[in-house]
Design a protein around this motif. Structure first.
Motif, PDB file in Angstrom:
ATOM      1  N   SER A   1       0.820  -1.206   0.000  1.00 13.06           N
ATOM      2  CA  SER A   1       0.000   0.000   0.000  1.00 13.06           C
ATOM      3  C   SER A   1       0.857   1.260   0.000  1.00 13.06           C
ATOM      4  O   SER A   1       2.029   1.242   0.384  1.00 13.06           O
ATOM      5  N   GLU A   2       0.244   2.351  -0.405  1.00 12.68           N
ATOM      6  CA  GLU A   2       0.929   3.649  -0.398  1.00 12.68           C
ATOM      7  C   GLU A   2       1.327   4.025   1.028  1.00 12.68           C
ATOM      8  O   GLU A   2       2.383   4.608   1.250  1.00 12.68           O
ATOM      9  N   ALA A   3       0.484   3.695   1.993  1.00 10.07           N
ATOM     10  CA  ALA A   3       0.790   3.995   3.393  1.00 10.07           C
ATOM     11  C   ALA A   3       2.052   3.262   3.845  1.00 10.07           C
ATOM     12  O   ALA A   3       2.889   3.830   4.550  1.00 10.07           O
ATOM     13  N   GLU A   4       2.200   2.015   3.418  1.00  9.07           N
ATOM     14  CA  GLU A   4       3.387   1.232   3.758  1.00  9.07           C
ATOM     15  C   GLU A   4       4.633   1.815   3.094  1.00  9.07           C
ATOM     16  O   GLU A   4       5.697   1.893   3.707  1.00  9.07           O
ATOM     17  N   ILE A   5       4.504   2.249   1.851  1.00  3.72           N
ATOM     18  CA  ILE A   5       5.630   2.869   1.151  1.00  3.72           C
ATOM     19  C   ILE A   5       6.057   4.133   1.881  1.00  3.72           C
ATOM     20  O   ILE A   5       7.247   4.357   2.105  1.00  3.72           O
TER      21      ILE A   5
END
Length: 66
Positions: free
Chosen positions: A19-23
């Motif tokens: 996910s973008e949040a993880e990135i």
């Protein structure tokens, strides 16, 4: 208006499968670790002054250069 399914698709990175949040979380951790390493090596780091709204370079001796 974007529906919930489309929003989840936008938040998911197809290439890496995360996910973008993880990135963003990983990116922020790398920056934090790089700043710690620079302090150990007594190298200057780039910071941001929220009050003045300006970036600056923080030197190991503590002085700032805007």
């Amino acid at each position: 208006m974007i529906d919930e399914k489309t929003l989840k698709e936008l938040e998911y990175d197809e290439e890496w499968g995360i996910s973008e949040a993880e990135i963003e979380e990983r990116f922020n951790e790398v920056i934090r670790l790089r700043k710690e390493l620079a302090k150990v090596r007594k190298e200057p780091t780039s910071e941001y002054d929220e009050k003045k709204g300006k970036p600056y370079i923080l030197y190991p001796d503590g002085h700032r250069e805007y």
